[in-house]
Design a protein around this motif. Structure first.
Motif, PDB file in Angstrom:
ATOM      1  N   ALA A  61      50.190  29.342  33.603  1.00  0.00           N
ATOM      2  CA  ALA A  61      50.772  29.314  34.801  1.00  0.00           C
ATOM      3  C   ALA A  61      50.846  30.785  35.108  1.00  0.00           C
ATOM      4  N   LEU A  62      51.076  31.655  34.142  1.00  0.00           N
ATOM      5  CA  LEU A  62      50.994  33.063  34.297  1.00  0.00           C
ATOM      6  C   LEU A  62      49.716  33.657  34.875  1.00  0.00           C
ATOM      7  N   LEU A  63      48.607  33.000  34.466  1.00  0.00           N
ATOM      8  CA  LEU A  63      47.159  33.418  34.740  1.00  0.00           C
ATOM      9  C   LEU A  63      46.939  33.181  36.333  1.00  0.00           C
ATOM     10  N   THR A  64      46.265  34.006  36.892  1.00  0.00           N
ATOM     11  CA  THR A  64      45.787  33.983  38.463  1.00  0.00           C
ATOM     12  C   THR A  64      44.618  33.682  38.587  1.00  0.00           C
ATOM     13  N   PRO A  65      44.129  33.049  39.671  1.00  0.00           N
ATOM     14  CA  PRO A  65      42.744  32.555  39.771  1.00  0.00           C
ATOM     15  C   PRO A  65      41.918  33.722  39.923  1.00  0.00           C
ATOM     16  N   ALA A  66      40.774  33.805  39.019  1.00  0.00           N
ATOM     17  CA  ALA A  66      39.873  35.024  39.332  1.00  0.00           C
ATOM     18  C   ALA A  66      39.570  35.598  40.459  1.00  0.00           C
ATOM     19  N   SER A  67      39.384  34.880  41.215  1.00  0.00           N
ATOM     20  CA  SER A  67      39.143  35.273  42.566  1.00  0.00           C
ATOM     21  C   SER A  67      40.219  36.190  43.373  1.00  0.00           C
ATOM     22  N   LEU A  68      41.331  36.192  42.905  1.00  0.00           N
ATOM     23  CA  LEU A  68      42.404  36.797  43.426  1.00  0.00           C
ATOM     24  C   LEU A  68      42.846  38.141  42.765  1.00  0.00           C
ATOM     25  N   LYS A  69      41.837  38.206  41.639  1.00  0.00           N
ATOM     26  CA  LYS A  69      42.194  39.495  40.894  1.00  0.00           C
ATOM     27  C   LYS A  69      42.288  40.804  41.526  1.00  0.00           C
TER      28      LYS A  69
ATOM     29  N   GLN B 179      55.745  43.956  24.012  1.00  0.00           N
ATOM     30  CA  GLN B 179      55.669  42.239  23.533  1.00  0.00           C
ATOM     31  C   GLN B 179      57.378  42.234  23.118  1.00  0.00           C
ATOM     32  N   GLY B 180      57.987  41.134  23.756  1.00  0.00           N
ATOM     33  CA  GLY B 180      59.291  40.967  22.935  1.00  0.00           C
ATOM     34  C   GLY B 180      60.101  40.092  24.000  1.00  0.00           C
ATOM     35  N   TRP B 181      61.163  39.772  23.786  1.00  0.00           N
ATOM     36  CA  TRP B 181      61.946  38.616  24.278  1.00  0.00           C
ATOM     37  C   TRP B 181      62.471  39.156  25.713  1.00  0.00           C
ATOM     38  N   LEU B 182      62.451  40.548  25.834  1.00  0.00           N
ATOM     39  CA  LEU B 182      62.840  41.128  27.414  1.00  0.00           C
ATOM     40  C   LEU B 182      61.923  40.637  28.251  1.00  0.00           C
ATOM     41  N   LEU B 183      60.609  40.731  27.850  1.00  0.00           N
ATOM     42  CA  LEU B 183      59.597  40.553  29.082  1.00  0.00           C
ATOM     43  C   LEU B 183      58.959  39.216  28.758  1.00  0.00           C
ATOM     44  N   GLY B 184      59.337  38.476  27.758  1.00  0.00           N
ATOM     45  CA  GLY B 184      58.565  37.114  27.679  1.00  0.00           C
ATOM     46  C   GLY B 184      58.680  36.691  26.307  1.00  0.00           C
ATOM     47  N   ARG B 185      59.243  35.305  26.294  1.00  0.00           N
ATOM     48  CA  ARG B 185      59.398  34.663  25.030  1.00  0.00           C
ATOM     49  C   ARG B 185      57.945  33.781  24.734  1.00  0.00           C
ATOM     50  N   PRO B 186      57.845  33.302  23.633  1.00  0.00           N
ATOM     51  CA  PRO B 186      56.844  32.454  23.301  1.00  0.00           C
ATOM     52  C   PRO B 186      56.685  31.341  24.174  1.00  0.00           C
ATOM     53  N   LEU B 187      55.787  30.988  24.775  1.00  0.00           N
ATOM     54  CA  LEU B 187      55.669  29.946  26.024  1.00  0.00           C
ATOM     55  C   LEU B 187      54.804  28.860  25.362  1.00  0.00           C
ATOM     56  N   ARG B 188      55.067  27.566  25.974  1.00  0.00           N
ATOM     57  CA  ARG B 188      53.945  26.578  25.760  1.00  0.00           C
ATOM     58  C   ARG B 188      52.999  26.690  26.385  1.00  0.00           C
ATOM     59  N   VAL B 189      51.781  26.262  26.027  1.00  0.00           N
ATOM     60  CA  VAL B 189      50.465  26.281  26.825  1.00  0.00           C
ATOM     61  C   VAL B 189      50.449  26.383  28.141  1.00  0.00           C
ATOM     62  N   GLU B 190      51.119  25.173  28.482  1.00  0.00           N
ATOM     63  CA  GLU B 190      50.949  25.078  30.130  1.00  0.00           C
ATOM     64  C   GLU B 190      51.937  26.320  30.950  1.00  0.00           C
ATOM     65  N   ALA B 191      52.842  26.777  30.153  1.00  0.00           N
ATOM     66  CA  ALA B 191      53.790  27.922  30.898  1.00  0.00           C
ATOM     67  C   ALA B 191      52.870  29.332  30.873  1.00  0.00           C
ATOM     68  N   ALA B 192      52.140  29.345  29.796  1.00  0.00           N
ATOM     69  CA  ALA B 192      51.382  30.669  29.591  1.00  0.00           C
ATOM     70  C   ALA B 192      50.345  30.535  30.519  1.00  0.00           C
TER      71      ALA B 192
ATOM     72  N   GLY C 239      38.501  28.701  36.110  1.00  0.00           N
ATOM     73  CA  GLY C 239      38.405  29.569  37.081  1.00  0.00           C
ATOM     74  C   GLY C 239      39.616  30.666  37.066  1.00  0.00           C
ATOM     75  N   LEU C 240      40.602  30.779  36.252  1.00  0.00           N
ATOM     76  CA  LEU C 240      41.563  31.599  36.044  1.00  0.00           C
ATOM     77  C   LEU C 240      41.302  32.769  35.463  1.00  0.00           C
ATOM     78  N   ALA C 241      41.817  34.057  35.805  1.00  0.00           N
ATOM     79  CA  ALA C 241      41.395  35.192  35.162  1.00  0.00           C
ATOM     80  C   ALA C 241      42.008  35.475  33.844  1.00  0.00           C
ATOM     81  N   VAL C 242      41.053  35.128  32.964  1.00  0.00           N
ATOM     82  CA  VAL C 242      41.719  34.916  31.652  1.00  0.00           C
ATOM     83  C   VAL C 242      41.940  36.158  30.957  1.00  0.00           C
ATOM     84  N   ARG C 243      42.872  36.479  30.040  1.00  0.00           N
ATOM     85  CA  ARG C 243      43.450  37.477  29.301  1.00  0.00           C
ATOM     86  C   ARG C 243      43.146  37.407  27.947  1.00  0.00           C
ATOM     87  N   PRO C 244      43.111  38.325  27.077  1.00  0.00           N
ATOM     88  CA  PRO C 244      42.702  38.281  25.778  1.00  0.00           C
ATOM     89  C   PRO C 244      43.865  37.614  25.022  1.00  0.00           C
TER      90      PRO C 244
END
Ligand code: C2E
Ligand code: CA
Ligand code: CA
Ligand code: CA
Length: 278
Positions: free
Chosen positions: A270-278, A255-268, A108-113
Protein backbone atom coordinates in the motif's frame (compact mmCIF):
# COMPACT_ATOMS: atom_id res chain seq x y z
CA UNK A 1 23.55 -10.86 22.42
CA UNK A 2 21.80 -11.43 19.08
CA UNK A 3 25.05 -10.84 17.20
CA UNK A 4 26.99 -13.19 19.45
CA UNK A 5 24.41 -15.88 18.80
CA UNK A 6 24.74 -15.30 15.05
CA UNK A 7 28.54 -15.44 15.15
CA UNK A 8 28.62 -18.60 17.26
CA UNK A 9 26.07 -20.26 15.01
CA UNK A 10 28.37 -20.30 12.00
CA UNK A 11 30.61 -22.86 13.72
CA UNK A 12 27.98 -25.52 12.91
CA UNK A 13 29.39 -28.98 12.16
CA UNK A 14 27.33 -31.68 10.43
CA UNK A 15 26.08 -34.20 12.99
CA UNK A 16 26.29 -31.72 15.87
CA UNK A 17 22.54 -31.22 15.93
CA UNK A 18 21.76 -34.73 17.15
CA UNK A 19 23.52 -33.98 20.46
CA UNK A 20 21.19 -31.75 22.43
CA UNK A 21 17.55 -32.84 22.65
CA UNK A 22 16.39 -29.20 22.71
CA UNK A 23 18.11 -28.65 19.42
CA UNK A 24 16.69 -31.86 17.99
CA UNK A 25 13.23 -30.65 18.97
CA UNK A 26 13.62 -27.30 17.23
CA UNK A 27 15.21 -29.08 14.27
CA UNK A 28 12.14 -31.29 13.86
CA UNK A 29 9.79 -28.33 14.28
CA UNK A 30 11.77 -26.32 11.72
CA UNK A 31 11.81 -29.23 9.28
CA UNK A 32 8.01 -29.41 9.42
CA UNK A 33 7.71 -25.62 9.17
CA UNK A 34 9.97 -25.51 6.10
CA UNK A 35 7.98 -28.35 4.54
CA UNK A 36 4.68 -26.54 5.26
CA UNK A 37 6.09 -23.12 4.32
CA UNK A 38 5.03 -21.51 7.62
CA UNK A 39 7.28 -18.48 7.08
CA UNK A 40 6.19 -15.01 6.11
CA UNK A 41 8.11 -11.87 5.27
CA UNK A 42 7.38 -8.52 6.82
CA UNK A 43 8.76 -5.46 5.08
CA UNK A 44 10.29 -2.56 6.95
CA UNK A 45 10.42 0.62 4.85
CA UNK A 46 13.61 2.62 4.38
CA UNK A 47 13.52 6.34 3.60
CA UNK A 48 15.80 8.82 1.84
CA UNK A 49 17.43 11.32 4.19
CA UNK A 50 16.04 14.82 3.82
CA UNK A 51 13.01 14.18 1.61
CA UNK A 52 12.02 11.13 3.70
CA UNK A 53 10.54 9.54 0.58
CA UNK A 54 10.19 5.76 0.48
CA UNK A 55 13.49 4.32 -0.82
CA UNK A 56 13.03 0.57 -0.37
CA UNK A 57 12.29 -2.21 2.08
CA UNK A 58 14.11 -4.75 4.23
CA UNK A 59 12.47 -8.18 4.27
CA UNK A 60 12.29 -9.65 7.81
CA UNK A 61 11.20 -13.24 8.28
CA UNK A 62 8.53 -14.36 10.79
CA UNK A 63 7.51 -17.91 11.64
CA UNK A 64 3.74 -18.22 11.74
CA UNK A 65 3.74 -21.18 14.13
CA UNK A 66 0.37 -22.97 14.41
CA UNK A 67 -1.08 -22.32 17.86
CA UNK A 68 1.86 -20.13 18.87
CA UNK A 69 1.50 -16.95 16.80
CA UNK A 70 4.37 -15.22 15.03
CA UNK A 71 7.81 -16.22 16.26
CA UNK A 72 10.64 -13.67 16.05
CA UNK A 73 13.66 -14.50 13.87
CA UNK A 74 15.92 -13.97 16.89
CA UNK A 75 14.23 -17.10 18.33
CA UNK A 76 14.79 -19.44 15.37
CA UNK A 77 17.44 -18.11 12.95
CA UNK A 78 20.33 -19.05 15.31
CA UNK A 79 18.88 -22.59 15.62
CA UNK A 80 18.35 -22.81 11.86
CA UNK A 81 22.02 -21.83 11.44
CA UNK A 82 23.21 -24.45 13.93
CA UNK A 83 21.28 -27.21 12.17
CA UNK A 84 22.12 -26.02 8.67
CA UNK A 85 18.39 -25.61 7.91
CA UNK A 86 18.98 -21.93 7.20
CA UNK A 87 20.01 -23.01 3.71
CA UNK A 88 16.55 -24.44 2.87
CA UNK A 89 14.84 -21.64 4.77
CA UNK A 90 16.96 -19.09 2.90
CA UNK A 91 15.70 -20.47 -0.40
CA UNK A 92 12.06 -20.02 0.74
CA UNK A 93 12.82 -16.48 1.92
CA UNK A 94 14.48 -15.40 -1.32
CA UNK A 95 11.75 -17.01 -3.45
CA UNK A 96 9.06 -15.26 -1.43
CA UNK A 97 10.71 -11.83 -1.60
CA UNK A 98 11.31 -12.14 -5.34
CA UNK A 99 7.71 -13.35 -5.79
CA UNK A 100 6.40 -10.26 -3.99
CA UNK A 101 8.57 -7.96 -6.13
CA UNK A 102 7.30 -9.60 -9.28
CA UNK A 103 3.67 -9.35 -8.14
CA UNK A 104 4.09 -5.64 -7.36
CA UNK A 105 5.70 -5.08 -10.74
CA UNK A 106 2.90 -6.94 -12.52
CA UNK A 107 0.33 -4.76 -10.76
CA UNK A 108 2.01 -1.72 -12.30
CA UNK A 109 3.36 -0.35 -9.04
CA UNK A 110 6.51 1.77 -8.82
CA UNK A 111 8.60 -0.98 -7.25
CA UNK A 112 11.37 -0.16 -4.77
CA UNK A 113 14.40 -2.33 -4.00
CA UNK A 114 14.01 -5.07 -1.40
CA UNK A 115 16.93 -6.09 0.82
CA UNK A 116 17.03 -9.69 2.01
CA UNK A 117 19.14 -10.94 4.94
CA UNK A 118 21.43 -13.79 3.98
CA UNK A 119 23.32 -16.12 6.29
CA UNK A 120 26.98 -16.96 5.58
CA UNK A 121 26.01 -20.65 5.46
CA UNK A 122 24.06 -19.93 2.28
CA UNK A 123 27.42 -19.10 0.65
CA UNK A 124 28.87 -22.49 1.58
CA UNK A 125 27.29 -23.60 -1.69
CA UNK A 126 29.66 -21.95 -4.16
CA UNK A 127 26.81 -21.83 -6.70
CA UNK A 128 24.61 -19.67 -4.47
CA UNK A 129 25.30 -16.34 -6.18
CA UNK A 130 24.75 -17.80 -9.66
CA UNK A 131 21.50 -19.41 -8.49
CA UNK A 132 20.26 -16.10 -7.10
CA UNK A 133 21.16 -14.14 -10.24
CA UNK A 134 19.32 -16.75 -12.35
CA UNK A 135 16.27 -16.58 -10.05
CA UNK A 136 16.08 -12.80 -10.39
CA UNK A 137 16.40 -13.01 -14.19
CA UNK A 138 13.80 -15.81 -14.41
CA UNK A 139 11.29 -13.52 -12.66
CA UNK A 140 11.95 -10.68 -15.10
CA UNK A 141 13.24 -8.35 -12.42
CA UNK A 142 15.92 -5.72 -12.78
CA UNK A 143 18.81 -6.94 -10.59
CA UNK A 144 18.95 -3.50 -8.94
CA UNK A 145 15.65 -4.35 -7.23
CA UNK A 146 17.25 -7.06 -5.11
CA UNK A 147 19.81 -6.37 -2.43
CA UNK A 148 21.54 -8.88 -0.18
CA UNK A 149 22.36 -8.00 3.44
CA UNK A 150 25.18 -9.83 5.16
CA UNK A 151 26.37 -9.03 8.65
CA UNK A 152 29.80 -7.60 9.14
CA UNK A 153 30.78 -10.54 11.39
CA UNK A 154 29.52 -13.14 8.90
CA UNK A 155 31.33 -11.59 5.95
CA UNK A 156 34.58 -11.32 7.89
CA UNK A 157 34.62 -14.89 9.22
CA UNK A 158 33.82 -16.54 5.88
CA UNK A 159 35.67 -14.16 3.59
CA UNK A 160 37.10 -16.65 1.05
CA UNK A 161 33.69 -18.05 0.20
CA UNK A 162 31.57 -14.97 0.72
CA UNK A 163 33.56 -12.20 -0.99
CA UNK A 164 33.87 -13.71 -4.50
CA UNK A 165 30.14 -14.46 -4.49
CA UNK A 166 29.26 -10.96 -3.33
CA UNK A 167 31.43 -9.71 -6.20
CA UNK A 168 29.41 -11.90 -8.57
CA UNK A 169 26.14 -10.39 -7.29
CA UNK A 170 27.61 -6.90 -7.73
CA UNK A 171 28.73 -7.69 -11.30
CA UNK A 172 25.17 -8.79 -12.07
CA UNK A 173 23.90 -5.43 -10.82
CA UNK A 174 22.50 -6.46 -7.47
CA UNK A 175 23.04 -4.44 -4.31
CA UNK A 176 25.11 -5.73 -1.41
CA UNK A 177 24.73 -4.27 2.07
CA UNK A 178 27.18 -4.69 4.92
CA UNK A 179 24.81 -5.14 7.89
CA UNK A 180 25.19 -4.24 11.57
CA UNK A 181 28.29 -2.16 10.90
CA UNK A 182 29.86 -1.07 14.16
CA UNK A 183 29.22 -4.30 16.07
CA UNK A 184 32.15 -6.35 14.71
CA UNK A 185 35.88 -6.01 14.29
CA UNK A 186 36.20 -4.56 10.82
CA UNK A 187 37.76 -1.19 10.23
CA UNK A 188 36.90 1.65 7.91
CA UNK A 189 39.99 0.88 5.81
CA UNK A 190 38.68 -2.62 5.07
CA UNK A 191 35.57 -1.20 3.36
CA UNK A 192 37.64 -0.26 0.36
CA UNK A 193 38.25 -3.93 -0.44
CA UNK A 194 34.67 -5.13 -0.10
CA UNK A 195 32.29 -5.58 -3.05
CA UNK A 196 29.46 -3.66 -1.36
CA UNK A 197 27.06 -0.87 -2.26
CA UNK A 198 25.62 -0.02 1.15
CA UNK A 199 26.77 0.31 4.72
CA UNK A 200 24.14 -0.22 7.43
CA UNK A 201 25.00 1.44 10.72
CA UNK A 202 23.88 -0.71 13.61
CA UNK A 203 21.27 0.60 16.00
CA UNK A 204 23.88 0.64 18.77
CA UNK A 205 25.66 3.47 16.91
CA UNK A 206 22.44 5.43 16.42
CA UNK A 207 20.97 4.93 19.91
CA UNK A 208 23.33 7.25 21.81
CA UNK A 209 22.85 10.19 19.41
CA UNK A 210 22.99 13.17 19.76
CA UNK A 211 25.80 12.44 22.18
CA UNK A 212 28.88 14.15 20.56
CA UNK A 213 31.35 11.23 20.69
CA UNK A 214 28.77 8.88 19.10
CA UNK A 215 28.13 11.56 16.49
CA UNK A 216 31.86 11.75 15.68
CA UNK A 217 31.95 8.00 14.92
CA UNK A 218 28.83 8.15 12.73
CA UNK A 219 30.27 11.17 10.92
CA UNK A 220 33.57 9.34 10.24
CA UNK A 221 31.69 6.35 8.81
CA UNK A 222 29.60 8.66 6.60
CA UNK A 223 32.69 10.46 5.25
CA UNK A 224 34.36 7.17 4.28
CA UNK A 225 31.13 5.72 2.84
CA UNK A 226 30.60 8.81 0.72
CA UNK A 227 34.17 8.77 -0.59
CA UNK A 228 33.69 5.12 -1.59
CA UNK A 229 30.37 5.84 -3.28
CA UNK A 230 28.36 3.77 -0.80
CA UNK A 231 24.90 4.56 0.47
CA UNK A 232 24.72 4.59 4.25
CA UNK A 233 21.63 3.55 6.16
CA UNK A 234 21.08 4.48 9.80
CA UNK A 235 19.24 1.59 11.47
CA UNK A 236 17.02 1.73 14.53
CA UNK A 237 16.04 5.40 14.23
CA UNK A 238 13.43 5.78 16.97
CA UNK A 239 13.25 9.52 17.67
CA UNK A 240 13.03 12.66 15.58
CA UNK A 241 16.17 13.90 17.35
CA UNK A 242 18.11 10.84 16.11
CA UNK A 243 16.64 11.24 12.62
CA UNK A 244 17.69 14.88 12.37
CA UNK A 245 21.14 14.00 13.70
CA UNK A 246 21.89 11.13 11.27
CA UNK A 247 20.68 13.34 8.42
CA UNK A 248 22.97 16.15 9.57
CA UNK A 249 25.91 13.73 9.90
CA UNK A 250 25.53 12.52 6.30
CA UNK A 251 23.59 9.24 6.34
CA UNK A 252 21.77 8.82 3.02
CA UNK A 253 18.92 6.64 4.31
CA UNK A 254 16.94 6.09 7.50
CA UNK A 255 15.25 2.97 8.86
CA UNK A 256 13.53 2.58 12.20
CA UNK A 257 10.37 2.67 14.21
CA UNK A 258 10.08 6.48 13.98
CA UNK A 259 9.39 6.33 10.24
CA UNK A 260 8.08 2.79 9.83
CA UNK A 261 7.78 -0.51 11.67
CA UNK A 262 8.05 -3.81 9.79
CA UNK A 263 4.75 -4.19 7.86
CA UNK A 264 2.71 -7.13 6.59
CA UNK A 265 3.15 -7.52 2.85
CA UNK A 266 -0.27 -5.94 2.07
CA UNK A 267 0.59 -2.84 4.13
CA UNK A 268 4.01 -2.57 2.45
CA UNK A 269 2.37 -2.83 -0.96
CA UNK A 270 0.00 0.00 0.00
CA UNK A 271 3.02 2.33 0.33
CA UNK A 272 3.85 1.83 -3.36
CA UNK A 273 2.29 4.16 -5.90
CA UNK A 274 1.27 3.31 -9.46
CA UNK A 275 4.29 3.55 -11.77
CA UNK A 276 2.41 5.97 -14.05
CA UNK A 277 2.14 8.52 -11.21
CA UNK A 278 5.87 8.38 -10.44
P1 C2E B 1 18.69 -7.07 11.41
O1 C2E B 1 19.03 -7.54 10.04
O2 C2E B 1 19.65 -6.15 12.06
O3 C2E B 1 17.24 -6.43 11.30
C1 C2E B 1 16.83 -5.30 12.00
C2 C2E B 1 16.08 -5.65 13.23
O4 C2E B 1 15.82 -4.47 13.98
C3 C2E B 1 14.68 -6.26 12.93
O5 C2E B 1 14.38 -7.19 13.97
C4 C2E B 1 13.78 -5.03 13.04
O6 C2E B 1 12.42 -5.37 13.31
C5 C2E B 1 14.42 -4.31 14.19
N1 C2E B 1 14.15 -2.87 14.18
C6 C2E B 1 13.88 -2.09 13.12
N2 C2E B 1 13.73 -0.80 13.49
C7 C2E B 1 13.93 -0.75 14.83
C8 C2E B 1 13.91 0.32 15.80
O7 C2E B 1 13.70 1.49 15.49
N3 C2E B 1 14.16 -0.03 17.08
C9 C2E B 1 14.42 -1.31 17.47
N4 C2E B 1 14.63 -1.54 18.76
N5 C2E B 1 14.44 -2.34 16.58
C10 C2E B 1 14.20 -2.06 15.28
P2 C2E B 1 13.80 -8.61 13.65
O8 C2E B 1 12.77 -8.51 12.56
O9 C2E B 1 13.39 -9.19 14.96
O10 C2E B 1 15.04 -9.40 13.08
C11 C2E B 1 16.12 -9.71 13.92
C12 C2E B 1 17.29 -10.26 13.16
O11 C2E B 1 16.97 -11.54 12.62
C13 C2E B 1 17.70 -9.42 11.98
O12 C2E B 1 18.50 -8.35 12.41
C14 C2E B 1 18.48 -10.44 11.16
O13 C2E B 1 19.79 -10.56 11.66
C15 C2E B 1 17.69 -11.71 11.43
N6 C2E B 1 16.78 -11.94 10.31
C16 C2E B 1 15.57 -11.40 10.07
N7 C2E B 1 15.05 -11.87 8.94
C17 C2E B 1 15.97 -12.72 8.41
C18 C2E B 1 16.03 -13.51 7.22
O14 C2E B 1 15.12 -13.50 6.38
N8 C2E B 1 17.15 -14.28 7.04
C19 C2E B 1 18.19 -14.27 7.93
N9 C2E B 1 19.25 -15.03 7.69
N10 C2E B 1 18.17 -13.52 9.06
C20 C2E B 1 17.07 -12.77 9.29
CA1 CA C 1 19.50 -6.71 8.13
CA1 CA D 1 21.04 -4.64 10.99
CA1 CA E 1 21.13 -7.01 13.70
Amino acid sequence: AKQQAGAAAVTFQPGMSAGASGLLEIEQALAAAIENEEFQLDYQPKFAAGTRHLAGFEALVRWQRPGQGRVSPADFIPAAERTGQIVALGVLILRQAIGHLRAWQQQGLAVRPVAVNVSPLQFEDLGFADWLVALVHAHGLAPELVEVEITETAAMTHMERVLPQLARLREAGMGVAFDDFGTGQSSLTLLRRLPITTLKLDRSMVDPLPEPSAGAVVRAACVVAEALGLTIVAEGVETEEQAAEVERLGCTHLQGWLLGRPLRVEAAEALLTPASLK
